[in-house]
Write a protein that holds these residues in place. Structure first.
Motif, PDB file in Angstrom:
ATOM      1  N   ILE A   1       0.856  -1.188   0.000  1.00 45.88           N
ATOM      2  CA  ILE A   1       0.000   0.000   0.000  1.00 45.88           C
ATOM      3  C   ILE A   1       0.893   1.239   0.000  1.00 45.88           C
ATOM      4  N   PRO A   2       0.691   2.193  -0.917  1.00 41.17           N
ATOM      5  CA  PRO A   2       1.475   3.431  -0.881  1.00 41.17           C
ATOM      6  C   PRO A   2       1.270   4.155   0.450  1.00 41.17           C
ATOM      7  N   LEU A   3       2.309   4.839   0.907  1.00 42.49           N
ATOM      8  CA  LEU A   3       2.291   5.493   2.203  1.00 42.49           C
ATOM      9  C   LEU A   3       1.950   6.969   2.045  1.00 42.49           C
ATOM     10  N   ARG A   4       0.879   7.409   2.688  1.00 45.39           N
ATOM     11  CA  ARG A   4       0.472   8.805   2.537  1.00 45.39           C
ATOM     12  C   ARG A   4       1.494   9.760   3.155  1.00 45.39           C
ATOM     13  N   VAL A   5       2.121   9.351   4.245  1.00 46.78           N
ATOM     14  CA  VAL A   5       3.096  10.237   4.884  1.00 46.78           C
ATOM     15  C   VAL A   5       4.378  10.311   4.053  1.00 46.78           C
ATOM     16  N   PHE A   6       4.646   9.274   3.254  1.00 44.53           N
ATOM     17  CA  PHE A   6       5.856   9.236   2.429  1.00 44.53           C
ATOM     18  C   PHE A   6       5.495   8.820   1.000  1.00 44.53           C
ATOM     19  N   PRO A   7       4.699   9.606   0.299  1.00 49.17           N
ATOM     20  CA  PRO A   7       4.264   9.193  -1.047  1.00 49.17           C
ATOM     21  C   PRO A   7       5.421   9.041  -2.022  1.00 49.17           C
ATOM     22  N   GLU A   8       6.539   9.743  -1.747  1.00 49.28           N
ATOM     23  CA  GLU A   8       7.683   9.684  -2.657  1.00 49.28           C
ATOM     24  C   GLU A   8       8.328   8.299  -2.701  1.00 49.28           C
ATOM     25  N   LEU A   9       8.022   7.448  -1.704  1.00 49.45           N
ATOM     26  CA  LEU A   9       8.635   6.119  -1.654  1.00 49.45           C
ATOM     27  C   LEU A   9       7.917   5.103  -2.544  1.00 49.45           C
ATOM     28  N   GLY A  10       6.681   5.382  -2.935  1.00 49.66           N
ATOM     29  CA  GLY A  10       5.939   4.443  -3.769  1.00 49.66           C
ATOM     30  C   GLY A  10       5.712   3.126  -3.060  1.00 49.66           C
ATOM     31  N   THR A  11       5.711   2.048  -3.842  1.00 54.78           N
ATOM     32  CA  THR A  11       5.539   0.715  -3.251  1.00 54.78           C
ATOM     33  C   THR A  11       6.817  -0.113  -3.320  1.00 54.78           C
ATOM     34  N   GLN A  12       7.885   0.457  -3.849  1.00 58.39           N
ATOM     35  CA  GLN A  12       9.198  -0.193  -3.781  1.00 58.39           C
ATOM     36  C   GLN A  12      10.259   0.878  -3.609  1.00 58.39           C
ATOM     37  N   THR A  13      11.053   0.733  -2.570  1.00 55.04           N
ATOM     38  CA  THR A  13      12.079   1.717  -2.289  1.00 55.04           C
ATOM     39  C   THR A  13      13.314   1.001  -1.754  1.00 55.04           C
ATOM     40  N   THR A  14      14.260   1.774  -1.297  1.00 56.36           N
ATOM     41  CA  THR A  14      15.499   1.221  -0.743  1.00 56.36           C
ATOM     42  C   THR A  14      15.733   1.785   0.648  1.00 56.36           C
ATOM     43  N   TYR A  15      16.642   1.130   1.388  1.00 53.06           N
ATOM     44  CA  TYR A  15      17.002   1.663   2.702  1.00 53.06           C
ATOM     45  C   TYR A  15      17.455   3.119   2.586  1.00 53.06           C
ATOM     46  N   ALA A  16      18.296   3.420   1.587  1.00 51.12           N
ATOM     47  CA  ALA A  16      18.855   4.766   1.460  1.00 51.12           C
ATOM     48  C   ALA A  16      17.764   5.798   1.190  1.00 51.12           C
ATOM     49  N   ALA A  17      16.848   5.483   0.280  1.00 48.20           N
ATOM     50  CA  ALA A  17      15.770   6.422  -0.031  1.00 48.20           C
ATOM     51  C   ALA A  17      14.846   6.618   1.165  1.00 48.20           C
ATOM     52  N   ALA A  18      14.559   5.535   1.885  1.00 49.37           N
ATOM     53  CA  ALA A  18      13.701   5.649   3.064  1.00 49.37           C
ATOM     54  C   ALA A  18      14.362   6.491   4.141  1.00 49.37           C
ATOM     55  N   ALA A  19      15.663   6.315   4.342  1.00 45.66           N
ATOM     56  CA  ALA A  19      16.377   7.090   5.356  1.00 45.66           C
ATOM     57  C   ALA A  19      16.389   8.566   4.999  1.00 45.66           C
ATOM     58  N   ALA A  20      16.561   8.881   3.709  1.00 41.80           N
ATOM     59  CA  ALA A  20      16.536  10.276   3.288  1.00 41.80           C
ATOM     60  C   ALA A  20      15.171  10.893   3.535  1.00 41.80           C
ATOM     61  N   ALA A  21      14.099  10.143   3.231  1.00 46.47           N
ATOM     62  CA  ALA A  21      12.748  10.645   3.453  1.00 46.47           C
ATOM     63  C   ALA A  21      12.470  10.840   4.942  1.00 46.47           C
ATOM     64  N   VAL A  22      12.949   9.914   5.758  1.00 43.92           N
ATOM     65  CA  VAL A  22      12.752  10.020   7.205  1.00 43.92           C
ATOM     66  C   VAL A  22      13.490  11.234   7.752  1.00 43.92           C
ATOM     67  N   GLY A  23      14.732  11.452   7.304  1.00 39.18           N
ATOM     68  CA  GLY A  23      15.482  12.606   7.764  1.00 39.18           C
ATOM     69  C   GLY A  23      14.810  13.909   7.390  1.00 39.18           C
ATOM     70  N   HIS A  24      14.259  13.974   6.170  1.00 40.30           N
ATOM     71  CA  HIS A  24      13.563  15.189   5.736  1.00 40.30           C
ATOM     72  C   HIS A  24      12.325  15.439   6.595  1.00 40.30           C
ATOM     73  N   LEU A  25      11.565  14.372   6.870  1.00 44.97           N
ATOM     74  CA  LEU A  25      10.380  14.548   7.712  1.00 44.97           C
ATOM     75  C   LEU A  25      10.787  14.926   9.132  1.00 44.97           C
ATOM     76  N   GLY A  26      11.937  14.414   9.593  1.00 41.33           N
ATOM     77  CA  GLY A  26      12.431  14.821  10.902  1.00 41.33           C
ATOM     78  C   GLY A  26      12.677  16.323  10.966  1.00 41.33           C
ATOM     79  N   GLU A  27      13.242  16.881   9.891  1.00 45.55           N
ATOM     80  CA  GLU A  27      13.437  18.327   9.828  1.00 45.55           C
ATOM     81  C   GLU A  27      12.092  19.057   9.833  1.00 45.55           C
ATOM     82  N   GLN A  28      11.108  18.520   9.123  1.00 42.70           N
ATOM     83  CA  GLN A  28       9.777  19.127   9.118  1.00 42.70           C
ATOM     84  C   GLN A  28       9.130  19.055  10.508  1.00 42.70           C
ATOM     85  N   ALA A  29       9.385  17.971  11.240  1.00 41.87           N
ATOM     86  CA  ALA A  29       8.864  17.858  12.612  1.00 41.87           C
ATOM     87  C   ALA A  29       9.486  18.927  13.510  1.00 41.87           C
ATOM     88  N   ILE A  30      10.763  19.216  13.288  1.00 42.94           N
ATOM     89  CA  ILE A  30      11.418  20.278  14.067  1.00 42.94           C
ATOM     90  C   ILE A  30      10.771  21.617  13.754  1.00 42.94           C
TER      91      ILE A  30
END
Length: 520
Positions: free
Chosen positions: A37-66
């Motif tokens: 299922i595509p992730l609404r919080v991380f739509p850029e990841l689609g339904t297939q991604t990599t550890y590196a892409a997921a970590a980059a998306a998580v870091g960006h959202l962490g900055e947005q949380a700040i």
């Protein structure tokens, strides 16, 4: 791989959510993460991604949380649809220095209001699935409630970087109990307690082929999800998260990805067994099966093992609790299940976990004698947040009262009989009765023993899809069992359940007394 010399000596490193995620991504950047299922919080990841892409998306959202205003030490309730992005959101909150508090979306606003009142001026992050309930949560200030879309709307112009690491004994993550007997308790975890659990899990994973895809359907708000994903990523396993447990979707995902291993809640594995009845080849690729939370009946385990194309598939059954993590394990094979009782859960992990059975005074009882199960775990949680006295009531020195009843066998293995609150007079183990009925009556896919107002055992059952009740087979099967009331038949979806699909037995008892209708 985990060094062989460390397999049976206690070696642990504290688990920091974001650091662990980032380190895994740096070490295995191209390891795949598949989603159904595509992730609404991380739509850029689609339904297939990599550890590196997921970590980059998580870091960006962490900055947005700040930018949202989340500061180090803030309690942040994550109360959203039960998908993989719940965990990624928790990692992003950890990046910002906040303390993720994972709350099941199944809980109602009144319950979450009580739970959030124990926290310190918490934030509440929600999505469309929980928006109406989030609005009704009275113990969180309106200014600190935010839709996940609101978090994503913040524009990051200059990254600040992840927050400073907290102390290894600080509370950095919270989950909650199942709430089968009342308002759930908030279970507080530290980097140290989570690190020991990862050590336990890594010992098991060290024997698996790291090139094989691992599929899982686990509640993302449960501590098991965090420990499981952190452990798998530390080895670089490719992952498949199954968000939709519906049979059609599970069959489609299994055929498309052909995983080597799969883990889920026992009740999901029991229900998916109907897929095996139709076509065993769906699970043919699976060599390793893993379930925790509760025991699974022998018949269900055998179905999965017999469906595997591998010469020696293994079903690893783990007994544990949120407060202590995984505790006792036992590996089952096609051959061993022919001669074993599935209620025997196995033994603890050397130097990490132990189980014992005691009487009411806390004295260990003789082997073969029933009593209360107590646990010792290096990964025991820190406390029930806001309810320290309640937490300490379960402690006897280093031992934790599990709330379960069982016995220790002649070879030191633990047998699980019942929850202490679910004991029924003249029935040694309602769980054993449930297993026997599921094993012998293939038209059943759920059996739960509760109590009548008089205290007698009342079976509540559901039927496998497209099967009808065989009353002759039922009465023949129960003839040698303790006297049971005539079963109440309900659709599978009408059983009240927790986030991990455990049946809420006390609630089911109350529903029966209030006149819930029999579907027969």
């Amino acid at each position: 791989m985990f060094p062989l010399k460390d397999l049976f000596r206690p070696v642990s490193a504290p688990l920091h959510l974001y650091d662990n995620f980032r380190t895994a991504a740096d070490t295995f950047p191209n390891s795949k993460i598949h989603l159904d299922i595509p992730l609404r919080v991380f739509p850029e990841l689609g339904t297939q991604t990599t550890y590196a892409a997921a970590a980059a998306a998580v870091g960006h959202l962490g900055e947005q949380a700040i930018l949202l205003g989340i500061k180090p030490g803030d309690h942040v309730v994550i109360y959203k649809s039960a998908l993989f992005d719940s965990y990624l959101l928790a990692v992003a909150v950890s990046y910002a220095g906040g303390v993720p508090v994972m709350i099941s979306p199944h809980l109602d606003a009144e319950t979450v209001t009580v739970m959030a009142a124990r926290l310190k001026n918490p934030w509440l992050l929600f999505d469309d699935a929980t928006a109406a309930k989030a609005d009704a949560i009275a113990s969180v200030d309106a200014s600190r409630k935010a839709h996940t879309d609101t978090v994503r709307a913040h524009q990051v112009h200059a990254a600040t970087g992840p927050a400073r690491r907290p102390d290894v004994h600080d509370i950095v993550y919270m989950t909650h109990t199942s709430g089968t007997t009342g308002i759930p308790k908030l279970i507080a975890h530290s980097p140290t307690s989570m690190g020991w659990r990862v050590t336990w899990q890594r010992r098991v994973l060290s024997f698996l082929d790291t090139s094989g895809l691992v599929a899982f359907h686990i509640s993302p708000v449960h501590s098991r999800f965090n420990i499981g994903i952190a452990s798998l990523m530390s080895y670089g396993f490719p992952l498949l998260n199954i968000g939709d447990p519906g049979e059609d979707n599970v069959e489609q995902m299994m055929r498309r990805h052909r995983p080597l291993a799969i883990e889920s809640h026992p009740n999901h594995l029991v229900r998916w067994a109907s897929i095996l009845d139709r076509d065993p080849s769906v699970f043919a690729s699976v060599r390793y099966l893993h379930s925790t939370f509760d025991a699974v009946n022998k018949g269900t385990m055998l179905k999965y093992l017999r469906a595997s194309k591998h010469r020696m598939p293994v079903y690893l059954q783990v007994y544990g609790q949120s407060e202590c993590g995984p505790m006792v394990l036992r590996a089952h094979t096609r051959l061993s299940l022919r001669f074993s009782n599935a209620r025997w859960m196995g033994v603890g992990m050397p130097k990490l976990t132990r189980a014992r059975v005691v009487d009411e005074s806390g004295n260990p009882v003789a082997r073969g004698q029933q009593g209360a199960i107590e646990m010792f775990s290096r990964g025991r949680a820190v406390t029930y947040y806001g309810e320290q006295d309640r937490f300490e009531q379960n402690l006897r020195g280093p031992w934790w009262n599990s709330g379960d009843q069982g016995e220790i066998g002649h070879f030191g293995q633990l047998a699980l009989h019942d929850r202490q609150v679910d004991l029924i007079d003249e029935v040694k183990s309602t769980l054993a009765l449930e297993d026997a009925l599921l094993d012998k009556l293939p038209f059943l896919n759920e059996v739960i023993m509760v109590r009548t107002p008089a205290g007698d055992p009342q079976p509540v059952i559901s039927l496998t899809d497209r099967r009808t009740m065989d009353w002759d087979a039922w009465w023949a099967c129960v003839a040698e069992m303790p006297r049971l009331e005539r079963p109440v038949i309900l659709p599978y979806d009408r059983f009240p359940r927790t986030a991990t699909m455990k049946v809420q037995r006390n609630r089911l008892e109350h529903l029966l007394r209030d006149g819930i209708s029999d579907a027969a």
